[in-house]
Motif scaffolding. Structure first.
Motif, PDB file in Angstrom:
ATOM      1  N   GLY A  13      -9.761  -3.518  -0.490  1.00 57.18           N
ATOM      2  CA  GLY A  13      -9.353  -4.587   0.486  1.00 57.18           C
ATOM      3  C   GLY A  13      -7.858  -4.802   0.722  1.00 57.18           C
ATOM      4  O   GLY A  13      -7.131  -5.096  -0.538  1.00 57.18           O
ATOM      5  N   SER A  14      -7.096  -4.777   1.702  1.00 59.45           N
ATOM      6  CA  SER A  14      -5.555  -5.009   1.699  1.00 59.45           C
ATOM      7  C   SER A  14      -5.352  -6.184   2.491  1.00 59.45           C
ATOM      8  O   SER A  14      -4.047  -6.174   2.632  1.00 59.45           O
ATOM      9  CB  SER A  14      -4.910  -3.767   2.394  1.00 59.45           C
ATOM     10  OG  SER A  14      -5.164  -3.652   3.844  1.00 59.45           O
ATOM     11  N   GLY A  15      -6.013  -7.127   2.144  1.00 57.67           N
ATOM     12  CA  GLY A  15      -5.597  -8.846   2.788  1.00 57.67           C
ATOM     13  C   GLY A  15      -4.557  -9.085   1.959  1.00 57.67           C
ATOM     14  O   GLY A  15      -4.356  -8.463   0.538  1.00 57.67           O
ATOM     15  N   PHE A  35      -7.853   0.443  -1.634  1.00 58.40           N
ATOM     16  CA  PHE A  35      -8.457   1.288  -0.403  1.00 58.40           C
ATOM     17  C   PHE A  35      -8.965   0.143   0.702  1.00 58.40           C
ATOM     18  O   PHE A  35      -9.011  -0.922   0.545  1.00 58.40           O
ATOM     19  CB  PHE A  35      -9.750   1.723  -0.759  1.00 58.40           C
ATOM     20  CG  PHE A  35      -9.765   3.098  -1.616  1.00 58.40           C
ATOM     21  CD1 PHE A  35      -9.481   4.116  -1.080  1.00 58.40           C
ATOM     22  CD2 PHE A  35     -10.036   2.986  -2.983  1.00 58.40           C
ATOM     23  CE1 PHE A  35      -9.202   5.455  -1.678  1.00 58.40           C
ATOM     24  CE2 PHE A  35      -9.769   4.163  -3.776  1.00 58.40           C
ATOM     25  CZ  PHE A  35      -9.716   5.294  -3.129  1.00 58.40           C
ATOM     26  N   GLU A  36      -8.278   0.405   1.978  1.00 55.94           N
ATOM     27  CA  GLU A  36      -8.596  -0.530   3.069  1.00 55.94           C
ATOM     28  C   GLU A  36      -9.428   0.336   4.055  1.00 55.94           C
ATOM     29  O   GLU A  36      -8.946   1.357   4.698  1.00 55.94           O
ATOM     30  CB  GLU A  36      -7.298  -0.766   3.778  1.00 55.94           C
ATOM     31  CG  GLU A  36      -7.237  -1.419   5.192  1.00 55.94           C
ATOM     32  CD  GLU A  36      -8.032  -2.675   5.296  1.00 55.94           C
ATOM     33  OE1 GLU A  36      -8.920  -2.893   5.769  1.00 55.94           O
ATOM     34  OE2 GLU A  36      -7.833  -3.766   4.270  1.00 55.94           O
ATOM     35  N   ALA A  37     -10.524  -0.189   4.501  1.00 56.77           N
ATOM     36  CA  ALA A  37     -11.160   0.342   5.321  1.00 56.77           C
ATOM     37  C   ALA A  37     -10.783   0.511   6.828  1.00 56.77           C
ATOM     38  O   ALA A  37     -11.053   1.414   7.604  1.00 56.77           O
ATOM     39  CB  ALA A  37     -12.723  -0.305   5.654  1.00 56.77           C
ATOM     40  N   GLN A  38      -9.835  -0.555   7.167  1.00 59.89           N
ATOM     41  CA  GLN A  38      -9.301  -0.382   8.585  1.00 59.89           C
ATOM     42  C   GLN A  38      -8.161   0.654   8.589  1.00 59.89           C
ATOM     43  O   GLN A  38      -7.766   0.743   7.588  1.00 59.89           O
ATOM     44  CB  GLN A  38      -8.918  -1.751   8.861  1.00 59.89           C
ATOM     45  CG  GLN A  38      -9.988  -2.960   9.372  1.00 59.89           C
ATOM     46  CD  GLN A  38     -10.732  -2.512  10.477  1.00 59.89           C
ATOM     47  OE1 GLN A  38     -10.277  -2.190  11.541  1.00 59.89           O
ATOM     48  NE2 GLN A  38     -12.052  -2.823  10.284  1.00 59.89           N
ATOM     49  N   PRO A  39      -7.965   0.959  10.046  1.00 63.70           N
ATOM     50  CA  PRO A  39      -6.844   1.832  10.180  1.00 63.70           C
ATOM     51  C   PRO A  39      -5.341   1.263   9.795  1.00 63.70           C
ATOM     52  O   PRO A  39      -4.605   2.090   9.601  1.00 63.70           O
ATOM     53  CB  PRO A  39      -7.011   2.458  11.351  1.00 63.70           C
ATOM     54  CG  PRO A  39      -7.804   1.278  12.328  1.00 63.70           C
ATOM     55  CD  PRO A  39      -8.727   0.851  11.157  1.00 63.70           C
ATOM     56  N   GLY A 241      -7.822   3.108   6.186  1.00 64.43           N
ATOM     57  CA  GLY A 241      -8.778   4.152   7.002  1.00 64.43           C
ATOM     58  C   GLY A 241      -9.961   4.719   6.066  1.00 64.43           C
ATOM     59  O   GLY A 241     -10.495   5.663   6.409  1.00 64.43           O
ATOM     60  N   GLU A 242     -10.367   3.940   4.672  1.00 61.54           N
ATOM     61  CA  GLU A 242     -11.186   4.504   4.039  1.00 61.54           C
ATOM     62  C   GLU A 242     -11.978   3.681   3.473  1.00 61.54           C
ATOM     63  O   GLU A 242     -11.430   2.851   2.505  1.00 61.54           O
ATOM     64  CB  GLU A 242     -10.473   5.525   2.943  1.00 61.54           C
ATOM     65  CG  GLU A 242     -11.338   6.289   2.062  1.00 61.54           C
ATOM     66  CD  GLU A 242     -10.852   7.476   1.217  1.00 61.54           C
ATOM     67  OE1 GLU A 242     -11.518   7.852   0.486  1.00 61.54           O
ATOM     68  OE2 GLU A 242      -9.594   7.751   1.405  1.00 61.54           O
ATOM     69  N   ALA A 243     -13.284   3.722   3.591  1.00 56.58           N
ATOM     70  CA  ALA A 243     -14.338   2.632   3.323  1.00 56.58           C
ATOM     71  C   ALA A 243     -14.784   2.805   2.017  1.00 56.58           C
ATOM     72  O   ALA A 243     -14.983   4.096   1.728  1.00 56.58           O
ATOM     73  CB  ALA A 243     -15.416   2.268   4.162  1.00 56.58           C
ATOM     74  N   VAL A 244     -14.613   1.900   1.137  1.00 57.37           N
ATOM     75  CA  VAL A 244     -15.581   2.212  -0.152  1.00 57.37           C
ATOM     76  C   VAL A 244     -17.103   1.735  -0.018  1.00 57.37           C
ATOM     77  O   VAL A 244     -17.484   0.901   0.350  1.00 57.37           O
ATOM     78  CB  VAL A 244     -14.941   1.028  -1.232  1.00 57.37           C
ATOM     79  CG1 VAL A 244     -15.749   1.201  -2.397  1.00 57.37           C
ATOM     80  CG2 VAL A 244     -13.543   1.345  -1.318  1.00 57.37           C
ATOM     81  N   THR A 245     -17.895   2.919  -0.248  1.00 58.65           N
ATOM     82  CA  THR A 245     -19.268   2.823   0.116  1.00 58.65           C
ATOM     83  C   THR A 245     -20.166   3.103  -1.306  1.00 58.65           C
ATOM     84  O   THR A 245     -21.142   2.877  -1.656  1.00 58.65           O
ATOM     85  CB  THR A 245     -19.995   3.712   0.982  1.00 58.65           C
ATOM     86  OG1 THR A 245     -19.377   5.073   0.411  1.00 58.65           O
ATOM     87  CG2 THR A 245     -19.009   3.205   2.323  1.00 58.65           C
ATOM     88  N   GLU A 246     -19.383   3.736  -2.409  1.00 58.71           N
ATOM     89  CA  GLU A 246     -20.027   3.787  -3.880  1.00 58.71           C
ATOM     90  C   GLU A 246     -19.108   3.203  -4.679  1.00 58.71           C
ATOM     91  O   GLU A 246     -17.892   2.938  -4.548  1.00 58.71           O
ATOM     92  CB  GLU A 246     -19.905   5.412  -3.924  1.00 58.71           C
ATOM     93  CG  GLU A 246     -20.937   6.340  -2.739  1.00 58.71           C
ATOM     94  CD  GLU A 246     -22.490   5.728  -3.021  1.00 58.71           C
ATOM     95  OE1 GLU A 246     -22.809   5.637  -4.273  1.00 58.71           O
ATOM     96  OE2 GLU A 246     -23.066   6.115  -2.167  1.00 58.71           O
ATOM     97  N   PRO A 247     -19.755   2.929  -5.904  1.00 62.74           N
ATOM     98  CA  PRO A 247     -18.981   2.335  -6.970  1.00 62.74           C
ATOM     99  C   PRO A 247     -17.700   3.047  -7.387  1.00 62.74           C
ATOM    100  O   PRO A 247     -17.885   4.344  -7.866  1.00 62.74           O
ATOM    101  CB  PRO A 247     -19.802   2.192  -7.961  1.00 62.74           C
ATOM    102  CG  PRO A 247     -21.282   2.221  -7.479  1.00 62.74           C
ATOM    103  CD  PRO A 247     -21.102   3.162  -6.150  1.00 62.74           C
TER     104      PRO A 247
END
Length: 482
Positions: A13-15, A35-39, A241-247
């Motif tokens: 998260g890049s907040g 890592f930030e999921a949003q573009p 643009g890259e979501a973290v879905t695994e540890p």
């Protein structure tokens, strides 16, 4: 994202809180990957171009930044020294009132008191705090585990919170002063009166008369951009643009809703903690409505025209009723509306054709699917007949869809569940250290942890402090000076 390359620390998260933690870790000499999921980067402090009028930009979540000069983290980081132009307007905020003159909170305390019907009551509430504003911030943005450094400020705060956070709040006299304070307190989105809203109101109202309520030139994006530049200068890597879905491997700090850990760590989450997260409660939401205007708002009372921040909830009684309704899951006829006109402090926000942004939120029940654009328009029309005539475009996102733009905002809750007294003290689950989790090497740094919501970076600061001590034996935090 399945696994990260070998780094010491991963931040998800890049907040502002995630970036604060990442900057501290990178400056401590650790390798850091964000890592930030949003573009786009920046979380709740992003600024994006209007989809039709590209030279008009909208602040995605935060627009005005009372803590940009006052937060201990941001004060040491020194945004102005890094080229962030923070304009402090002469009017901090205003509250239009039905059938009465607009109540105005000026940067100048004396002017504010002079124009209120009972200015002496306002001075009694805030005057002593303005003389000890660093103590006010230290107490309310503190880790809730250390003794306040300014006991006199803490005593004044305790007195005022007992008054304005309880049915004794009638001790603030004058309908204009009561509305003025209640509008500020409503930033915390909770029933009123309450200690949570009063604490937020006292801090924000105090800062309005000391450092002011700065507006970043160019939009809120300037704040995360400065943090990102420093992170990269110290070797950190950030990926959008890259979501973290695994540890991820190694140590991880999550600037996310606590519930995100359930889907990422699954069976690795200890049973009791998993149960607590499954029962985690988010608060009421907001519906975001951005307008593009062709001209200035035609206020019936010109006193509202110089206010970059507006509280459009009416009287104290009307605001308290609206917050009670949304807490009960009902839509009030007149919801609490917060608005910002950043171009009043930053004329560069006006494009060549004279178009400018109007930022608004309406407080709504959690997960509300209701589009609030027409409701907000009607509220503006109440105080500015002809408002519709200057509206060029409307960009509306109901609370139920805010998580599409920021996964942390579950059901539209911009406080990530943290705007309660219990969470302010204990974090998302009752723990002595609310930034740590029972999952090995996993920490939380979002506004779900103390000291709660707002662009201040302090949740990230406290999480990084905990993690550096526990995982790397680093007890002295690095300097943040430019």
């Amino acid at each position: 994202m399945g696994s990260n390359w070998a780094v010491d620390v991963t931040v998800v998260g890049s907040g502002p809180n995630g970036l604060a933690a990442a900057v501290i870790c990178a400056r401590a000499g650790l390798s850091v990957q964000v890592f930030e999921a949003q573009p786009s980067l920046g979380g709740g402090a992003r600024t994006l171009a209007d989809p039709e009028f590209g030279e008009v930009s909208h602040d995605v979540c935060s627009a005005v930044h009372p803590l940009a000069l006052a937060s201990p983290f941001l004060a040491e980081f020194d945004l102005p020294a890094r080229g962030v132009d923070l304009q402090v307007p002469a009017v901090s905020y205003a509250n239009p009132l039905p059938g009465k003159p607009t109540a105005v909170g000026y940067h100048d305390l004396d002017r504010t008191c002079a124009e209120l019907v009972h200015g002496d009551s306002w001075r009694r509430l805030l005057g002593p705090l303005t003389k000890r504003d660093e103590g006010v911030v230290d107490f309310l943005l503190g880790d809730k585990r250390s003794l306040p450094r300014d006991l006199i400020a803490a005593a004044y705060l305790a007195r005022n919170m007992l008054e304005q956070g309880t049915p004794l709040w009638g001790r603030l006299t004058g309908a204009d002063a009561r509305a003025l304070f209640t509008g500020v307190a409503a930033h915390a989105i909770n029933r009123m009166p309450s200690f949570v809203t009063t604490g937020a109101g006292l801090m924000l109202a105090t800062l309005a008369h000391t450092v002011g309520w700065p507006i970043p030139v160019g939009g809120s994006q300037a704040i995360p951009d400065a943090l990102i530049a420093d992170l990269r200068a110290h070797g950190g890597v950030i990926t959008a643009g890259e979501a973290v879905t695994e540890p991820p491997g190694g140590v991880v700090l999550f600037d996310t809703a606590p519930t995100a850990l359930l889907s990422i760590y699954r069976n690795a989450v200890p049973a009791r903690y998993a149960k607590a997260l499954r029962h985690y409660r988010f608060g009421p939401g907001v519906a975001k409505v951005d307008f593009v205007l062709s001209d200035e708002i035609p206020w019936a009372d010109p006193r509202a025209a110089d206010a970059p921040t507006l509280h459009m909830g009416g009287s104290r009684e009307q605001m308290a009723h609206a917050e009670k309704e949304i807490a009960a899951g009902r839509h009030p006829e007149w919801p609490m509306v917060l608005a910002s006109l950043p171009h009043l402090a930053d004329p560069n926000r006006i494009d060549a054709q004279g178009r400018r942004p109007l930022w608004t939120y309406a407080h709504v029940p959690h997960g509300s699917p209701v589009d609030q654009a027409e409701t907000i328009t009607q509220i503006f029309e109440r105080f500015a007949p002809g408002f519709r005539d200057v509206v060029v475009a409307v960009r509306s996102v109901p609370a139920s869809r805010l998580a599409e733009h920021n996964a942390n905002l579950v059901g539209g809750d911009i406080g990530v569940g943290g705007n309660t007294l219990l969470h302010a003290l204990t974090g998302p689950t009752p723990r002595l250290n609310p930034w740590a989790t029972p999952i090995p090497k996993v920490y939380l740094c979002s506004s779900a942890t103390p000291p709660g919501g707002g662009v201040h970076g302090m949740a990230g600061f406290y999480a990084a402090r905990t993690m550096l001590r526990r995982e790397f034996g680093i007890k002295t935090l690095p300097s943040l000076s430019p």
